[in-house]
Scaffold this active site. Structure first.
Site, PDB file in Angstrom:
ATOM      1  N   HIS A 115      26.063  64.332  70.845  1.00 35.35           N
ATOM      2  CA  HIS A 115      25.989  63.622  69.795  1.00 35.35           C
ATOM      3  C   HIS A 115      25.612  62.014  70.331  1.00 35.35           C
ATOM      4  CE1 HIS A 115      29.345  66.369  69.184  1.00 35.35           C
ATOM      5  NE2 HIS A 115      28.838  66.197  68.179  1.00 35.35           N
ATOM      6  N   SER A 174      29.720  67.502  62.972  1.00 37.91           N
ATOM      7  CA  SER A 174      30.124  66.713  63.769  1.00 37.91           C
ATOM      8  C   SER A 174      29.370  65.589  63.684  1.00 37.91           C
ATOM      9  CB  SER A 174      30.257  66.807  65.148  1.00 37.91           C
ATOM     10  OG  SER A 174      28.996  67.621  65.621  1.00 37.91           O
ATOM     11  N   ASP A 234      27.717  61.922  74.570  1.00 38.19           N
ATOM     12  CA  ASP A 234      28.686  62.923  75.139  1.00 38.19           C
ATOM     13  C   ASP A 234      27.511  64.310  75.542  1.00 38.19           C
ATOM     14  OD1 ASP A 234      28.135  63.914  72.724  1.00 38.19           O
ATOM     15  OD2 ASP A 234      30.362  64.315  72.142  1.00 38.19           O
TER      16      ASP A 234
END
Ligand SMILES: *[C@@H]1O[C@H](CO)[C@@H](O)[C@H](O)[C@H]1NC(C)=O
Ligand SMILES: *[C@@H]1O[C@H](CO)[C@@H](O)[C@H](O)[C@H]1NC(C)=O
Ligand SMILES: *[C@@H]1O[C@H](CO)[C@@H](O)[C@H](O)[C@H]1NC(C)=O
Ligand SMILES: *[C@@H]1O[C@H](CO)[C@@H](O)[C@H](O)[C@H]1NC(C)=O
Length: 390
Positions: free
Chosen positions: A350, A37, A347
Protein backbone atom coordinates in the site's frame (compact mmCIF):
# COMPACT_ATOMS: atom_id res chain seq x y z
CA UNK A 1 -15.40 26.18 -44.54
CA UNK A 2 -11.89 25.76 -45.93
CA UNK A 3 -10.23 22.64 -44.53
CA UNK A 4 -7.51 24.74 -42.94
CA UNK A 5 -10.10 26.95 -41.17
CA UNK A 6 -11.94 23.86 -40.01
CA UNK A 7 -8.71 22.52 -38.65
CA UNK A 8 -8.06 25.77 -36.81
CA UNK A 9 -11.50 25.65 -35.23
CA UNK A 10 -10.92 22.09 -34.10
CA UNK A 11 -7.50 22.91 -32.73
CA UNK A 12 -8.90 25.91 -30.86
CA UNK A 13 -11.66 23.77 -29.37
CA UNK A 14 -9.16 21.15 -28.38
CA UNK A 15 -7.17 23.76 -26.55
CA UNK A 16 -10.25 24.82 -24.63
CA UNK A 17 -11.25 21.90 -22.47
CA UNK A 18 -11.57 24.66 -19.91
CA UNK A 19 -15.10 25.18 -21.21
CA UNK A 20 -16.05 21.95 -19.45
CA UNK A 21 -15.70 24.05 -16.34
CA UNK A 22 -18.69 26.10 -17.42
CA UNK A 23 -20.91 23.09 -16.69
CA UNK A 24 -22.66 23.01 -13.33
CA UNK A 25 -20.92 21.21 -10.48
CA UNK A 26 -22.58 17.98 -9.38
CA UNK A 27 -22.72 18.68 -5.63
CA UNK A 28 -22.78 14.98 -4.82
CA UNK A 29 -24.65 14.67 -1.52
CA UNK A 30 -23.28 11.17 -0.87
CA UNK A 31 -20.56 8.75 -1.90
CA UNK A 32 -20.89 4.96 -2.01
CA UNK A 33 -17.59 3.16 -2.35
CA UNK A 34 -16.77 -0.41 -3.38
CA UNK A 35 -13.25 -1.81 -3.22
CA UNK A 36 -10.38 -3.46 -1.39
CA UNK A 37 -7.64 -2.32 1.00
CA UNK A 38 -6.92 0.64 -1.22
CA UNK A 39 -10.17 2.12 0.09
CA UNK A 40 -11.29 0.16 3.19
CA UNK A 41 -11.88 2.67 5.99
CA UNK A 42 -12.41 0.06 8.72
CA UNK A 43 -14.63 -2.80 7.56
CA UNK A 44 -12.22 -5.71 7.81
CA UNK A 45 -11.05 -4.56 11.22
CA UNK A 46 -14.70 -4.33 12.35
CA UNK A 47 -15.22 -7.93 11.21
CA UNK A 48 -11.97 -9.69 12.02
CA UNK A 49 -10.24 -7.51 14.55
CA UNK A 50 -7.33 -5.14 14.75
CA UNK A 51 -4.72 -7.47 13.24
CA UNK A 52 -5.48 -6.39 9.66
CA UNK A 53 -4.50 -2.79 10.42
CA UNK A 54 -2.48 -2.89 13.62
CA UNK A 55 -0.07 -0.19 14.80
CA UNK A 56 1.77 1.70 13.36
CA UNK A 57 -1.03 1.99 10.77
CA UNK A 58 -2.82 5.30 11.21
CA UNK A 59 0.08 6.99 13.04
CA UNK A 60 0.53 9.98 10.72
CA UNK A 61 -2.96 11.39 10.46
CA UNK A 62 -5.26 9.63 12.90
CA UNK A 63 -2.69 9.15 15.67
CA UNK A 64 -3.73 5.50 16.13
CA UNK A 65 -5.00 2.62 13.96
CA UNK A 66 -8.02 3.79 11.95
CA UNK A 67 -9.01 0.64 10.07
CA UNK A 68 -6.92 1.70 7.10
CA UNK A 69 -3.78 0.04 5.80
CA UNK A 70 -1.74 3.22 5.60
CA UNK A 71 0.06 5.61 7.90
CA UNK A 72 -2.77 8.08 7.30
CA UNK A 73 -5.44 8.90 4.77
CA UNK A 74 -6.34 6.84 1.72
CA UNK A 75 -7.23 8.12 -1.72
CA UNK A 76 -10.95 7.69 -0.86
CA UNK A 77 -10.42 9.99 2.15
CA UNK A 78 -8.96 12.70 -0.10
CA UNK A 79 -11.87 12.15 -2.51
CA UNK A 80 -14.32 12.63 0.38
CA UNK A 81 -12.49 15.81 1.43
CA UNK A 82 -12.56 17.04 -2.18
CA UNK A 83 -16.32 16.46 -2.39
CA UNK A 84 -16.82 18.08 1.03
CA UNK A 85 -18.43 15.03 2.63
CA UNK A 86 -17.18 13.46 5.88
CA UNK A 87 -14.98 10.35 5.66
CA UNK A 88 -17.02 7.29 4.75
CA UNK A 89 -18.15 4.92 7.47
CA UNK A 90 -17.80 1.23 6.66
CA UNK A 91 -21.17 -0.49 6.18
CA UNK A 92 -19.87 -3.33 8.35
CA UNK A 93 -18.89 -1.10 11.26
CA UNK A 94 -21.72 -0.98 13.78
CA UNK A 95 -20.09 1.55 16.11
CA UNK A 96 -20.44 5.30 15.77
CA UNK A 97 -21.39 5.12 12.13
CA UNK A 98 -23.16 7.91 10.32
CA UNK A 99 -24.29 6.98 6.83
CA UNK A 100 -26.14 10.21 6.01
CA UNK A 101 -23.58 11.05 3.32
CA UNK A 102 -22.84 7.54 2.04
CA UNK A 103 -21.23 4.28 3.01
CA UNK A 104 -18.15 2.26 2.28
CA UNK A 105 -18.51 -1.39 1.23
CA UNK A 106 -14.78 -1.98 0.57
CA UNK A 107 -12.83 -4.43 2.70
CA UNK A 108 -9.13 -5.20 2.94
CA UNK A 109 -8.40 -8.25 0.76
CA UNK A 110 -11.57 -8.01 -1.35
CA UNK A 111 -11.63 -9.42 -4.86
CA UNK A 112 -14.15 -9.03 -7.67
CA UNK A 113 -14.64 -12.80 -7.97
CA UNK A 114 -15.44 -15.01 -5.01
CA UNK A 115 -12.38 -16.92 -3.87
CA UNK A 116 -12.46 -20.62 -3.07
CA UNK A 117 -10.49 -20.21 0.14
CA UNK A 118 -11.24 -18.71 3.53
CA UNK A 119 -9.56 -15.55 4.78
CA UNK A 120 -7.67 -17.72 7.29
CA UNK A 121 -6.12 -19.75 4.48
CA UNK A 122 -5.34 -17.14 1.87
CA UNK A 123 -5.93 -13.74 3.47
CA UNK A 124 -8.54 -12.77 0.88
CA UNK A 125 -11.73 -11.25 2.26
CA UNK A 126 -15.02 -13.13 1.94
CA UNK A 127 -16.59 -9.77 1.01
CA UNK A 128 -16.09 -9.99 -2.75
CA UNK A 129 -17.67 -7.39 -5.02
CA UNK A 130 -20.94 -9.31 -5.48
CA UNK A 131 -21.30 -9.46 -1.68
CA UNK A 132 -20.53 -5.73 -1.46
CA UNK A 133 -23.38 -5.18 -3.88
CA UNK A 134 -25.69 -7.44 -1.83
CA UNK A 135 -24.86 -5.32 1.21
CA UNK A 136 -25.47 -2.11 -0.71
CA UNK A 137 -28.83 -3.41 -1.92
CA UNK A 138 -29.77 -4.28 1.65
CA UNK A 139 -28.60 -0.85 2.82
CA UNK A 140 -30.59 0.88 0.06
CA UNK A 141 -33.86 -0.82 1.04
CA UNK A 142 -33.48 -0.64 4.81
CA UNK A 143 -32.30 2.96 4.87
CA UNK A 144 -35.75 4.15 3.75
CA UNK A 145 -37.57 1.87 6.20
CA UNK A 146 -35.44 3.19 9.05
CA UNK A 147 -35.98 6.80 7.97
CA UNK A 148 -39.76 6.28 7.84
CA UNK A 149 -39.77 4.83 11.35
CA UNK A 150 -38.15 7.97 12.70
CA UNK A 151 -36.40 7.99 16.06
CA UNK A 152 -32.70 8.11 16.84
CA UNK A 153 -31.48 6.37 13.69
CA UNK A 154 -33.43 8.43 11.18
CA UNK A 155 -30.79 11.08 10.59
CA UNK A 156 -27.95 8.58 10.28
CA UNK A 157 -29.29 7.30 6.95
CA UNK A 158 -29.44 9.06 3.58
CA UNK A 159 -32.65 10.44 2.15
CA UNK A 160 -33.85 8.51 -0.91
CA UNK A 161 -32.84 11.22 -3.41
CA UNK A 162 -29.19 10.87 -2.37
CA UNK A 163 -28.96 7.41 -3.92
CA UNK A 164 -29.65 8.67 -7.42
CA UNK A 165 -27.51 11.78 -7.09
CA UNK A 166 -24.58 10.12 -5.28
CA UNK A 167 -21.16 9.36 -6.69
CA UNK A 168 -20.44 5.61 -6.88
CA UNK A 169 -16.70 4.96 -6.63
CA UNK A 170 -14.91 1.68 -7.40
CA UNK A 171 -11.31 0.62 -6.78
CA UNK A 172 -11.05 -3.15 -7.02
CA UNK A 173 -9.32 -5.85 -9.07
CA UNK A 174 -5.74 -5.84 -7.82
CA UNK A 175 -6.39 -8.82 -5.53
CA UNK A 176 -7.97 -10.84 -8.33
CA UNK A 177 -4.56 -10.70 -9.99
CA UNK A 178 -2.45 -11.34 -6.90
CA UNK A 179 -4.75 -14.25 -5.89
CA UNK A 180 -3.51 -16.09 -8.99
CA UNK A 181 0.13 -15.26 -8.30
CA UNK A 182 -0.28 -16.50 -4.73
CA UNK A 183 -1.45 -19.83 -6.20
CA UNK A 184 1.77 -19.93 -8.27
CA UNK A 185 -0.07 -19.28 -11.51
CA UNK A 186 1.96 -17.82 -14.38
CA UNK A 187 1.18 -14.34 -15.69
CA UNK A 188 -0.34 -16.05 -18.77
CA UNK A 189 -2.64 -18.12 -16.57
CA UNK A 190 -3.76 -15.03 -14.66
CA UNK A 191 -4.35 -13.16 -17.91
CA UNK A 192 -6.58 -15.97 -19.11
CA UNK A 193 -9.15 -15.39 -16.37
CA UNK A 194 -9.13 -11.58 -16.53
CA UNK A 195 -12.10 -11.40 -18.98
CA UNK A 196 -14.17 -13.37 -16.46
CA UNK A 197 -13.18 -10.95 -13.68
CA UNK A 198 -14.15 -7.95 -15.83
CA UNK A 199 -17.46 -9.56 -16.67
CA UNK A 200 -18.30 -9.83 -12.97
CA UNK A 201 -17.22 -6.21 -12.45
CA UNK A 202 -19.66 -5.20 -15.21
CA UNK A 203 -22.50 -7.12 -13.58
CA UNK A 204 -22.11 -5.14 -10.35
CA UNK A 205 -22.08 -1.79 -12.17
CA UNK A 206 -25.31 -2.79 -13.92
CA UNK A 207 -26.87 -3.88 -10.64
CA UNK A 208 -26.05 -0.54 -8.99
CA UNK A 209 -27.49 1.25 -12.02
CA UNK A 210 -30.68 -0.79 -11.73
CA UNK A 211 -31.06 0.47 -8.16
CA UNK A 212 -30.80 4.04 -9.43
CA UNK A 213 -27.05 4.79 -9.36
CA UNK A 214 -26.10 7.22 -12.14
CA UNK A 215 -22.62 8.68 -11.58
CA UNK A 216 -19.77 6.15 -11.56
CA UNK A 217 -16.10 6.92 -10.86
CA UNK A 218 -14.08 3.82 -11.64
CA UNK A 219 -10.38 3.47 -10.86
CA UNK A 220 -8.40 1.04 -12.97
CA UNK A 221 -5.84 -1.19 -11.31
CA UNK A 222 -2.33 -0.09 -10.36
CA UNK A 223 1.09 -1.36 -11.47
CA UNK A 224 1.40 -4.36 -9.13
CA UNK A 225 4.74 -5.18 -10.79
CA UNK A 226 6.15 -2.11 -8.99
CA UNK A 227 5.17 -3.36 -5.52
CA UNK A 228 7.86 -4.87 -3.29
CA UNK A 229 5.27 -7.53 -2.38
CA UNK A 230 5.41 -8.84 -5.96
CA UNK A 231 9.08 -8.10 -6.60
CA UNK A 232 10.13 -9.92 -3.43
CA UNK A 233 7.87 -12.98 -3.63
CA UNK A 234 7.92 -13.76 -7.37
CA UNK A 235 10.66 -15.00 -9.65
CA UNK A 236 11.73 -12.10 -11.83
CA UNK A 237 14.67 -12.26 -14.22
CA UNK A 238 16.91 -9.26 -14.93
CA UNK A 239 15.50 -9.07 -18.45
CA UNK A 240 12.01 -8.65 -17.02
CA UNK A 241 12.86 -5.53 -15.01
CA UNK A 242 11.78 -2.35 -16.80
CA UNK A 243 13.67 0.95 -16.94
CA UNK A 244 12.15 2.19 -13.69
CA UNK A 245 12.85 -1.04 -11.81
CA UNK A 246 9.40 -2.67 -11.97
CA UNK A 247 8.56 -6.25 -12.95
CA UNK A 248 7.27 -5.87 -16.51
CA UNK A 249 5.35 -9.17 -16.93
CA UNK A 250 3.24 -8.39 -13.86
CA UNK A 251 2.55 -4.85 -15.04
CA UNK A 252 1.59 -6.24 -18.44
CA UNK A 253 -1.20 -8.23 -16.81
CA UNK A 254 -2.41 -5.10 -14.98
CA UNK A 255 -2.38 -3.22 -18.29
CA UNK A 256 -4.33 -6.03 -19.90
CA UNK A 257 -6.89 -5.89 -17.07
CA UNK A 258 -7.17 -2.13 -17.62
CA UNK A 259 -7.61 -2.48 -21.38
CA UNK A 260 -10.43 -4.98 -20.84
CA UNK A 261 -11.98 -2.74 -18.20
CA UNK A 262 -11.90 0.22 -20.54
CA UNK A 263 -13.55 -1.81 -23.30
CA UNK A 264 -16.23 -2.96 -20.87
CA UNK A 265 -16.90 0.65 -19.89
CA UNK A 266 -17.33 1.68 -23.54
CA UNK A 267 -20.02 -1.00 -23.77
CA UNK A 268 -21.59 0.00 -20.44
CA UNK A 269 -21.99 3.59 -21.69
CA UNK A 270 -24.05 2.16 -24.58
CA UNK A 271 -26.10 -0.15 -22.37
CA UNK A 272 -26.77 2.22 -19.48
CA UNK A 273 -28.11 5.32 -21.20
CA UNK A 274 -28.45 7.48 -18.13
CA UNK A 275 -25.11 6.61 -16.58
CA UNK A 276 -22.15 8.99 -16.39
CA UNK A 277 -19.15 6.66 -16.18
CA UNK A 278 -15.70 8.13 -15.58
CA UNK A 279 -12.72 5.81 -16.04
CA UNK A 280 -9.72 6.93 -14.00
CA UNK A 281 -6.24 5.78 -15.03
CA UNK A 282 -4.76 5.15 -11.58
CA UNK A 283 -2.16 2.88 -13.20
CA UNK A 284 -0.52 5.78 -15.02
CA UNK A 285 -0.62 8.06 -11.99
CA UNK A 286 1.05 5.49 -9.72
CA UNK A 287 3.57 4.54 -12.38
CA UNK A 288 4.44 8.17 -12.98
CA UNK A 289 4.94 8.67 -9.23
CA UNK A 290 7.41 5.78 -9.16
CA UNK A 291 9.15 6.99 -12.32
CA UNK A 292 9.55 10.50 -10.87
CA UNK A 293 10.43 9.32 -7.37
CA UNK A 294 13.88 10.91 -7.27
CA UNK A 295 12.76 14.16 -8.86
CA UNK A 296 9.95 14.43 -6.31
CA UNK A 297 12.38 13.85 -3.43
CA UNK A 298 11.40 10.30 -2.47
CA UNK A 299 14.66 8.63 -3.53
CA UNK A 300 14.34 4.88 -4.03
CA UNK A 301 10.63 4.38 -4.83
CA UNK A 302 10.60 0.77 -3.65
CA UNK A 303 12.02 1.29 -0.19
CA UNK A 304 9.21 0.37 2.19
CA UNK A 305 8.57 2.64 5.19
CA UNK A 306 7.07 0.07 7.52
CA UNK A 307 8.73 -3.32 7.28
CA UNK A 308 11.73 -5.36 8.20
CA UNK A 309 14.74 -6.64 6.32
CA UNK A 310 15.30 -7.70 2.74
CA UNK A 311 16.16 -5.70 -0.30
CA UNK A 312 13.21 -3.34 0.10
CA UNK A 313 12.83 -3.35 3.90
CA UNK A 314 10.02 -5.82 3.18
CA UNK A 315 9.63 -9.39 4.34
CA UNK A 316 6.33 -11.03 3.47
CA UNK A 317 6.51 -13.21 6.58
CA UNK A 318 7.09 -10.19 8.79
CA UNK A 319 4.91 -7.43 7.48
CA UNK A 320 4.33 -3.95 8.91
CA UNK A 321 3.48 -4.12 12.61
CA UNK A 322 4.85 -7.65 13.18
CA UNK A 323 5.97 -8.27 16.73
CA UNK A 324 8.12 -10.78 18.57
CA UNK A 325 8.22 -11.80 22.22
CA UNK A 326 11.63 -11.07 23.69
CA UNK A 327 12.20 -12.00 27.30
CA UNK A 328 8.45 -11.98 27.90
CA UNK A 329 7.91 -8.58 26.33
CA UNK A 330 6.27 -8.02 22.95
CA UNK A 331 8.40 -5.80 20.76
CA UNK A 332 7.65 -4.52 17.28
CA UNK A 333 10.01 -5.89 14.66
CA UNK A 334 8.52 -4.36 11.50
CA UNK A 335 8.40 -0.73 12.56
CA UNK A 336 7.62 2.49 10.78
CA UNK A 337 10.42 4.55 9.26
CA UNK A 338 11.46 7.86 10.81
CA UNK A 339 9.53 9.96 8.32
CA UNK A 340 6.69 8.25 6.40
CA UNK A 341 6.29 11.37 4.26
CA UNK A 342 9.68 10.61 2.71
CA UNK A 343 8.49 7.31 1.21
CA UNK A 344 6.03 6.26 -1.48
CA UNK A 345 5.31 2.71 -0.34
CA UNK A 346 4.01 2.22 3.18
CA UNK A 347 4.16 -1.54 3.80
CA UNK A 348 5.18 -3.22 0.54
CA UNK A 349 1.66 -3.31 -0.88
CA UNK A 350 0.00 0.00 0.00
CA UNK A 351 0.95 3.61 -0.54
CA UNK A 352 1.76 6.17 2.14
CA UNK A 353 -0.55 9.07 2.93
CA UNK A 354 1.79 11.50 1.18
CA UNK A 355 1.67 9.31 -1.96
CA UNK A 356 -2.13 9.07 -1.74
CA UNK A 357 -2.35 12.85 -1.47
CA UNK A 358 -0.13 13.25 -4.53
CA UNK A 359 -2.23 10.73 -6.48
CA UNK A 360 -5.36 12.67 -5.52
CA UNK A 361 -3.80 15.93 -6.70
CA UNK A 362 -3.17 14.34 -10.09
CA UNK A 363 -6.62 12.85 -10.66
CA UNK A 364 -8.92 15.47 -9.10
CA UNK A 365 -9.06 17.75 -12.14
CA UNK A 366 -9.76 14.94 -14.62
CA UNK A 367 -6.29 14.87 -16.20
CA UNK A 368 -6.21 11.06 -16.00
CA UNK A 369 -9.90 10.49 -16.67
CA UNK A 370 -11.98 9.45 -19.63
CA UNK A 371 -13.95 11.63 -20.17
CA UNK A 372 -11.58 14.31 -18.76
CA UNK A 373 -13.99 15.69 -16.14
CA UNK A 374 -12.96 16.87 -12.69
CA UNK A 375 -14.18 14.85 -9.72
CA UNK A 376 -16.93 17.33 -8.84
CA UNK A 377 -18.30 17.15 -12.40
CA UNK A 378 -18.42 13.39 -12.75
CA UNK A 379 -22.22 13.40 -13.07
CA UNK A 380 -21.91 14.62 -16.66
CA UNK A 381 -22.17 11.92 -19.32
CA UNK A 382 -19.42 11.49 -21.87
CA UNK A 383 -21.92 11.96 -24.71
CA UNK A 384 -23.01 15.31 -23.28
CA UNK A 385 -19.39 16.46 -23.02
CA UNK A 386 -18.35 15.69 -26.58
CA UNK A 387 -19.15 19.20 -27.78
CA UNK A 388 -16.43 20.49 -25.46
CA UNK A 389 -13.61 18.35 -26.72
CA UNK A 390 -15.04 16.69 -29.90
C1 LIG B 1 -24.18 12.80 10.46
O1 LIG B 1 -23.40 13.44 9.49
C2 LIG B 1 -23.98 14.63 8.98
C3 LIG B 1 -23.04 15.20 7.95
O2 LIG B 1 -22.98 14.41 6.86
C4 LIG B 1 -24.19 15.64 10.09
O3 LIG B 1 -24.84 16.77 9.55
C5 LIG B 1 -25.04 15.00 11.17
O4 LIG B 1 -25.13 15.91 12.25
C6 LIG B 1 -24.44 13.70 11.65
N1 LIG B 1 -25.37 13.09 12.57
C7 LIG B 1 -24.97 12.67 13.78
C8 LIG B 1 -26.05 12.12 14.66
O5 LIG B 1 -23.82 12.73 14.13
C1 LIG C 1 -13.59 -21.62 -7.67
O1 LIG C 1 -13.89 -22.95 -8.06
C2 LIG C 1 -14.80 -23.05 -9.14
C3 LIG C 1 -15.12 -24.52 -9.33
O2 LIG C 1 -13.96 -25.28 -9.49
C4 LIG C 1 -14.19 -22.41 -10.39
O3 LIG C 1 -15.09 -22.46 -11.47
C5 LIG C 1 -13.86 -20.96 -10.09
O4 LIG C 1 -13.19 -20.38 -11.18
C6 LIG C 1 -12.97 -20.86 -8.86
N1 LIG C 1 -12.79 -19.45 -8.51
C7 LIG C 1 -11.63 -18.86 -8.41
C8 LIG C 1 -11.62 -17.41 -8.07
O5 LIG C 1 -10.58 -19.44 -8.57
C1 LIG D 1 3.96 -21.92 -4.53
O1 LIG D 1 5.33 -22.16 -4.65
C2 LIG D 1 6.07 -22.00 -3.44
C3 LIG D 1 7.53 -22.13 -3.75
O2 LIG D 1 7.77 -23.23 -4.57
C4 LIG D 1 5.56 -23.02 -2.42
O3 LIG D 1 6.24 -22.86 -1.20
C5 LIG D 1 4.07 -22.80 -2.19
O4 LIG D 1 3.55 -23.81 -1.33
C6 LIG D 1 3.30 -22.86 -3.50
N1 LIG D 1 1.94 -22.42 -3.25
C7 LIG D 1 0.89 -23.08 -3.74
C8 LIG D 1 -0.44 -22.54 -3.37
O5 LIG D 1 0.98 -24.06 -4.47
C1 LIG E 1 16.97 -11.45 27.72
O1 LIG E 1 17.29 -11.67 29.07
C2 LIG E 1 18.59 -12.26 29.27
C3 LIG E 1 18.73 -12.59 30.75
O2 LIG E 1 18.37 -11.48 31.55
C4 LIG E 1 19.65 -11.30 28.77
O3 LIG E 1 20.94 -11.87 28.94
C5 LIG E 1 19.41 -10.99 27.33
O4 LIG E 1 20.31 -10.02 26.87
C6 LIG E 1 17.97 -10.48 27.09
N1 LIG E 1 17.74 -10.35 25.69
C7 LIG E 1 17.32 -9.22 25.12
C8 LIG E 1 17.16 -9.23 23.64
O5 LIG E 1 17.06 -8.21 25.76
Amino acid sequence: MEPICKLLVYVTLLLLPVSILSLPECNFPAVFNFGDSNSDTGALVAMFGQAAARPPNGETFFGSPAGRVCDGRLLIDFIAEGLKVPYLSPFLDSMGTNFSHGANFATIGSTIRRQNTTIFQSGFSPISLDIQYAQFSNFFKRAQIIRQKGGVFKDLFPEEYKFSSALYTFDIGQNDLTAGYDLNMSTEQVKAYVPNVISEFTTTIKNVYDLGGRAFWIHNTGPVGCLPYIMDTQVITAAQVDKHGCAAPFNDVSKYFNRKLKEAIVQLRKDLHLAAITYVDIYSVKYSLIAQSKKLGFGNPFLVCCGHGGKYNFNNAMRCGSTKIVNGTEIMIAKSCEDPSSRIIWDGIHFTEVANRWIYSQIADGAYSDPPVPLNMACHRKDDLRRFYL
